[in-house]
Design a protein around this motif. Structure first.
Motif, PDB file in Angstrom:
ATOM      1  N   ASN A 177       0.801  -1.224   0.000  1.00 23.78           N
ATOM      2  CA  ASN A 177       0.000   0.000   0.000  1.00 23.78           C
ATOM      3  C   ASN A 177       0.834   1.275   0.000  1.00 23.78           C
ATOM      4  OD1 ASN A 177      -2.350  -1.517  -0.012  1.00 23.78           O
ATOM      5  ND2 ASN A 177      -2.536  -1.528   2.220  1.00 23.78           N
ATOM      6  N   GLU A 178       2.151   1.151  -0.035  1.00 22.73           N
ATOM      7  CA  GLU A 178       2.995   2.340  -0.044  1.00 22.73           C
ATOM      8  C   GLU A 178       2.856   3.133  -1.333  1.00 22.73           C
ATOM      9  OE1 GLU A 178       6.922   0.924   0.807  1.00 22.73           O
ATOM     10  OE2 GLU A 178       6.505   0.615   2.960  1.00 22.73           O
ATOM     11  N   VAL A 179       2.273   2.540  -2.357  1.00 27.82           N
ATOM     12  CA  VAL A 179       2.032   3.252  -3.614  1.00 27.82           C
ATOM     13  C   VAL A 179       1.003   4.366  -3.424  1.00 27.82           C
ATOM     14  CG1 VAL A 179       0.208   1.685  -4.402  1.00 27.82           C
ATOM     15  CG2 VAL A 179       1.584   2.923  -6.082  1.00 27.82           C
ATOM     16  N   GLY A 180       0.201   4.261  -2.363  1.00 27.40           N
ATOM     17  CA  GLY A 180      -0.750   5.324  -2.011  1.00 27.40           C
ATOM     18  C   GLY A 180      -1.813   5.561  -3.062  1.00 27.40           C
ATOM     19  N   ASP A 181      -2.098   6.841  -3.307  1.00 31.20           N
ATOM     20  CA  ASP A 181      -3.177   7.216  -4.232  1.00 31.20           C
ATOM     21  C   ASP A 181      -2.721   7.330  -5.683  1.00 31.20           C
ATOM     22  OD1 ASP A 181      -4.991   7.347  -2.152  1.00 31.20           O
ATOM     23  OD2 ASP A 181      -4.532   9.460  -1.727  1.00 31.20           O
ATOM     24  N   LYS A 182      -1.477   7.000  -5.962  1.00 28.20           N
ATOM     25  CA  LYS A 182      -1.001   7.070  -7.340  1.00 28.20           C
ATOM     26  C   LYS A 182      -1.831   6.134  -8.222  1.00 28.20           C
ATOM     27  CE  LYS A 182       3.823   7.946  -6.000  1.00 28.20           C
ATOM     28  NZ  LYS A 182       5.205   7.399  -6.039  1.00 28.20           N
ATOM     29  N   TYR A 238      -5.380  -3.889  -0.812  1.00 28.80           N
ATOM     30  CA  TYR A 238      -4.232  -4.697  -1.220  1.00 28.80           C
ATOM     31  C   TYR A 238      -4.387  -5.158  -2.665  1.00 28.80           C
ATOM     32  CZ  TYR A 238      -3.161  -4.813   3.766  1.00 28.80           C
ATOM     33  OH  TYR A 238      -2.873  -4.443   5.058  1.00 28.80           O
ATOM     34  N   LEU A 239      -5.575  -5.566  -3.034  1.00 24.39           N
ATOM     35  CA  LEU A 239      -5.819  -5.995  -4.405  1.00 24.39           C
ATOM     36  C   LEU A 239      -5.623  -4.834  -5.377  1.00 24.39           C
ATOM     37  CD1 LEU A 239      -6.739  -7.925  -6.601  1.00 24.39           C
ATOM     38  CD2 LEU A 239      -9.114  -7.522  -5.892  1.00 24.39           C
ATOM     39  N   ALA A 240      -6.195  -3.684  -5.046  1.00 26.59           N
ATOM     40  CA  ALA A 240      -6.053  -2.519  -5.922  1.00 26.59           C
ATOM     41  C   ALA A 240      -4.582  -2.159  -6.115  1.00 26.59           C
ATOM     42  CB  ALA A 240      -6.816  -1.333  -5.334  1.00 26.59           C
ATOM     43  N   ASN A 241      -3.817  -2.169  -5.033  1.00 24.44           N
ATOM     44  CA  ASN A 241      -2.426  -1.735  -5.122  1.00 24.44           C
ATOM     45  C   ASN A 241      -1.507  -2.802  -5.705  1.00 24.44           C
ATOM     46  OD1 ASN A 241      -2.941   0.866  -4.170  1.00 24.44           O
ATOM     47  ND2 ASN A 241      -2.947   0.153  -2.047  1.00 24.44           N
ATOM     48  N   LEU A 242      -1.911  -4.064  -5.628  1.00 19.98           N
ATOM     49  CA  LEU A 242      -1.195  -5.104  -6.376  1.00 19.98           C
ATOM     50  C   LEU A 242      -1.299  -4.830  -7.869  1.00 19.98           C
ATOM     51  CD1 LEU A 242      -2.149  -8.513  -4.701  1.00 19.98           C
ATOM     52  CD2 LEU A 242       0.163  -7.653  -5.037  1.00 19.98           C
ATOM     53  N   LEU A 243      -2.507  -4.526  -8.319  1.00 24.44           N
ATOM     54  CA  LEU A 243      -2.748  -4.251  -9.740  1.00 24.44           C
ATOM     55  C   LEU A 243      -1.936  -3.054 -10.224  1.00 24.44           C
ATOM     56  CD1 LEU A 243      -6.578  -4.840  -9.595  1.00 24.44           C
ATOM     57  CD2 LEU A 243      -5.053  -6.060 -11.161  1.00 24.44           C
ATOM     58  N   PHE A 250     -12.948  -2.354  -3.453  1.00 25.17           N
ATOM     59  CA  PHE A 250     -11.721  -1.583  -3.623  1.00 25.17           C
ATOM     60  C   PHE A 250     -11.972  -0.508  -4.671  1.00 25.17           C
ATOM     61  CE2 PHE A 250     -11.338  -4.877  -6.833  1.00 25.17           C
ATOM     62  CZ  PHE A 250     -10.751  -4.245  -7.924  1.00 25.17           C
ATOM     63  N   SER A 251     -11.132   0.517  -4.630  1.00 25.38           N
ATOM     64  CA  SER A 251     -11.278   1.638  -5.549  1.00 25.38           C
ATOM     65  C   SER A 251      -9.927   1.959  -6.167  1.00 25.38           C
ATOM     66  CB  SER A 251     -11.813   2.872  -4.805  1.00 25.38           C
ATOM     67  OG  SER A 251     -11.889   3.981  -5.666  1.00 25.38           O
ATOM     68  N   MET A 252      -9.917   2.162  -7.486  1.00 29.83           N
ATOM     69  CA  MET A 252      -8.670   2.476  -8.166  1.00 29.83           C
ATOM     70  C   MET A 252      -8.966   3.056  -9.540  1.00 29.83           C
ATOM     71  SD  MET A 252      -7.306  -1.295  -9.375  1.00 29.83           S
ATOM     72  CE  MET A 252      -5.999  -0.590 -10.406  1.00 29.83           C
ATOM     73  N   SER A 253      -7.928   3.619 -10.143  1.00 32.49           N
ATOM     74  CA  SER A 253      -8.009   4.135 -11.508  1.00 32.49           C
ATOM     75  C   SER A 253      -7.973   2.983 -12.519  1.00 32.49           C
ATOM     76  CB  SER A 253      -6.826   5.074 -11.757  1.00 32.49           C
ATOM     77  OG  SER A 253      -6.631   5.303 -13.124  1.00 32.49           O
ATOM     78  N   VAL A 254      -8.492   3.226 -13.705  1.00 31.72           N
ATOM     79  CA  VAL A 254      -8.399   2.220 -14.771  1.00 31.72           C
ATOM     80  C   VAL A 254      -7.052   2.267 -15.475  1.00 31.72           C
ATOM     81  CG1 VAL A 254     -10.890   2.221 -15.153  1.00 31.72           C
ATOM     82  CG2 VAL A 254      -9.431   3.742 -16.518  1.00 31.72           C
TER      83      VAL A 254
END
Length: 334
Positions: free
Chosen positions: A209-214, A232-237, A257-261
């Protein structure tokens, strides 16, 4: 094999005050549902879903009293469908077993014949339960990565929830097939254990999760097997190499989870769902052929702890307290 009319089972009961209790009780075969296939269970295994059922989670089990156990390995007592012969060794994983149909934490189960498959000749019943649903999920995850083109030369495979049942078997299978594995765990004290299973490197899960909101981070692994979900799943991707894939099979850290495409459209990263419950029986048979051959692990006793039926209430509580490591095989008749 026996002609017994009563048997022992773990029974979870709901009380008027909304609490639940679990105990080992004697039950009658006549209490079981009317189905074609009657099986004398020799071994089962413990999974997080069993712990949720045993704690009264109505999303898993709607009606109580109930016997959990989504895995079972035993011998056929009778089969009205004619699919199996009396005395044949069979395995049962998923479908409704242990959810609203009394499951493998009882010495007898009654199920539809199309829920069962013959135990491969190269596996004992105990070995099959060392894999259980956790190992089946691990094998399906590795196979799905392979179908997407994954190969050892691509680079390391990340595995989250590394000390859990799916995680430990995933690490071992990947190592056996020649992959380099990065294990992520919230239990740093288990690092040497994970390396013994085959991980080349062990990191704390929070480093993901150290990638943060990037929207995307550095490309750190070629592929990944995620067992915990959530951020964890979002930041693995976000940190998977271009063209890589991440399998998803668990939600201990959250179902959303929430993330950019961005990783999907700039790196062609893929998110792959894994279902070990309702997959067609033919697909289940096919993956078990691999579990019994190129995915069969040496020294399987190193991947599990054997417990008795009487110990299951204590160990199910350990699951809910996140105090488990690896696989737990239940010697239902021991």
């Amino acid at each position: 094999m026996s002609k017994q009319t009563t048997f022992k089972a773990l029974v979870v009961e709901e009380h008027a005050d909304g609490t639940f209790s679990k105990s080992i009780q004697e039950r009658s075969v006549s209490d079981l549902p009317e189905n074609d296939l009657l099986i004398e269970v020799h071994y089962s295994s413990l999974n997080f879903k069993d712990a949720m059922s045993a704690s009264g989670n109505k999303r898993i089990t709607k009606q109580y009293p109930h016997t959990p156990g989504i895995d079972a390995a035993g011998v056929v007592i009778s089969d009205k469908s004619g699919t199996f012969t009396v005395g044949q060794e069979v395995l049962v994983f998923g479908y409704d077993l242990g959810m609203d149909t009394d499951g493998g934490l009882g010495q007898m189960i009654s199920i539809p014949a199309d829920w069962a498959l013959a135990c491969p000749e190269t596996l004992t019943l105990k070995e099959a339960m060392t894999y259980g649903t956790g190992g089946l999920t691990a094998a399906l995850s590795v196979q799905k990565l392979e179908k997407m083109g994954a190969k050892p030369s691509d680079g390391p495979v990340a595995v989250t929830g590394a000390t859990g049942g799916v995680g430990t078997i995933s690490i071992a299978i990947l190592k056996q097939l020649g992959y380099d594995v990065i294990a992520f765990s919230g239990k740093p004290e288990q690092s040497e254990h994970l390396k013994a299973l085959g991980a080349s490197e062990v990191r704390h899960r929070d480093t993901i999760n150290e990638v943060g909101d990037k929207p995307a981070g550095r490309e750190l692994w070629a592929n990944a097997i995620d067992t915990i979900g959530g951020d964890y799943l979002a930041n693995l991707l976000k940190q998977t190499k271009a063209g890589g894939a991440v399998t998803s099979c668990g939600l201990a850290s959250g179902a959303e989870f929430s993330m950019s495409v961005i990783p999907f459209i700039t790196r062609a990263v893929s998110l792959l769902g894994i279902d070990s419950v309702y997959i067609p029986l033919a697909d289940k048979k096919a993956i078990w052929k691999r579990v019994a051959t190129d995915m069969k692990l040496p020294n399987l006793e190193n991947y599990c702890e054997e417990i008795t039926l009487e110990q299951t209430p204590e160990y199910l509580d350990r699951f809910m307290a996140s105090k488990t490591v690896g696989r737990y095989v239940v010697n239902v008749r021991g």
